[in-house]
Design a protein around this motif. Structure first.
Motif, PDB file in Angstrom:
ATOM      1  N   GLU A   3      -2.842  46.390  62.638  1.00  0.00           N
ATOM      2  CA  GLU A   3      -3.881  47.314  62.168  1.00  0.00           C
ATOM      3  C   GLU A   3      -3.690  48.713  62.738  1.00  0.00           C
ATOM      4  OE1 GLU A   3      -7.706  45.511  62.884  1.00  0.00           O
ATOM      5  OE2 GLU A   3      -7.226  43.820  61.578  1.00  0.00           O
ATOM      6  N   GLU A  50     -12.633  50.821  57.022  1.00  0.00           N
ATOM      7  CA  GLU A  50     -12.423  49.769  58.021  1.00  0.00           C
ATOM      8  C   GLU A  50     -11.039  49.209  57.743  1.00  0.00           C
ATOM      9  OE1 GLU A  50     -12.526  47.517  61.154  1.00  0.00           O
ATOM     10  OE2 GLU A  50     -14.206  48.846  60.719  1.00  0.00           O
ATOM     11  N   LYS A  52      -7.921  46.742  58.149  1.00  0.00           N
ATOM     12  CA  LYS A  52      -7.548  45.367  58.493  1.00  0.00           C
ATOM     13  C   LYS A  52      -6.110  45.145  58.053  1.00  0.00           C
ATOM     14  CE  LYS A  52     -11.618  44.021  59.913  1.00  0.00           C
ATOM     15  NZ  LYS A  52     -11.849  43.790  61.324  1.00  0.00           N
ATOM     16  N   ASN A  53      -5.462  44.144  58.655  1.00  0.00           N
ATOM     17  CA  ASN A  53      -4.164  43.756  58.106  1.00  0.00           C
ATOM     18  C   ASN A  53      -4.439  42.817  56.930  1.00  0.00           C
ATOM     19  OD1 ASN A  53      -4.556  41.120  59.117  1.00  0.00           O
ATOM     20  ND2 ASN A  53      -3.490  41.598  61.014  1.00  0.00           N
ATOM     21  N   GLY A  56      -6.823  40.087  57.826  1.00  0.00           N
ATOM     22  CA  GLY A  56      -8.055  40.435  58.529  1.00  0.00           C
ATOM     23  C   GLY A  56      -9.293  40.313  57.665  1.00  0.00           C
ATOM     24  N   LYS A  57     -10.385  39.946  58.297  1.00  0.00           N
ATOM     25  CA  LYS A  57     -11.670  39.816  57.606  1.00  0.00           C
ATOM     26  C   LYS A  57     -12.708  40.667  58.320  1.00  0.00           C
ATOM     27  CE  LYS A  57     -10.700  35.243  55.913  1.00  0.00           C
ATOM     28  NZ  LYS A  57     -11.178  33.963  55.520  1.00  0.00           N
ATOM     29  N   LEU A  58     -13.666  41.152  57.547  1.00  0.00           N
ATOM     30  CA  LEU A  58     -14.756  41.923  58.116  1.00  0.00           C
ATOM     31  C   LEU A  58     -15.702  41.005  58.872  1.00  0.00           C
ATOM     32  CD1 LEU A  58     -15.711  44.161  55.061  1.00  0.00           C
ATOM     33  CD2 LEU A  58     -14.453  44.875  57.087  1.00  0.00           C
ATOM     34  N   LYS A  78     -13.147  48.486  53.038  1.00  0.00           N
ATOM     35  CA  LYS A  78     -12.176  47.750  53.840  1.00  0.00           C
ATOM     36  C   LYS A  78     -10.835  48.029  53.173  1.00  0.00           C
ATOM     37  CE  LYS A  78     -10.214  43.249  54.522  1.00  0.00           C
ATOM     38  NZ  LYS A  78     -10.061  41.980  53.833  1.00  0.00           N
ATOM     39  N   ILE A  80      -6.312  47.784  53.540  1.00  0.00           N
ATOM     40  CA  ILE A  80      -5.193  47.129  54.219  1.00  0.00           C
ATOM     41  C   ILE A  80      -3.906  47.946  54.160  1.00  0.00           C
ATOM     42  CG2 ILE A  80      -6.138  44.811  53.913  1.00  0.00           C
ATOM     43  CD1 ILE A  80      -4.041  44.441  51.633  1.00  0.00           C
TER      44      ILE A  80
END
Length: 92
Positions: A3, A50, A52-53, A56-58, A78, A80
């Motif tokens: 990230e 936000e 994330k890779n 990833g999750k929020l 979100k 990526i």
């Protein structure tokens, strides 16, 4: 991809955009939990990302914060990848 690497690429790109003010939110003792990683004003619009890779999750708090930003007529997402950020900025 980590990230941090994605975040650094996004910030570098946003800093190169002439109509963008951007800053990175840092966690820790003085940070506010749930605030998206990247906050910017892009062409007069408040935008938050936000990062994330791809796995990833929020968190529930991140989801709630994104909802609050949207309820205030800001844009929050979100993401990526840098390509996803570019696409969002073109569409909004």
């Amino acid at each position: 991809m980590k990230e941090k690497v994605i975040t650094d690429k996004i910030i570098k790109y946003l800093k190169s955009e002439p109509e963008c003010f951007v800053f990175k939110m840092h966690g820790g003792m003085f940070g506010m939990a749930g605030i998206p990683d990247i906050i910017c004003c892009y062409k007069g619009k408040f935008v938050a990302f936000e990062v994330k890779n791809d796995k990833g999750k929020l968190s529930k708090l991140q989801e709630a914060t994104i909802k609050k930003i949207r309820n205030a007529k800001g844009l929050a997402f979100k993401v990526i990848s840098l390509d996803e950020v570019k696409e969002i900025l073109v569409k909004n």
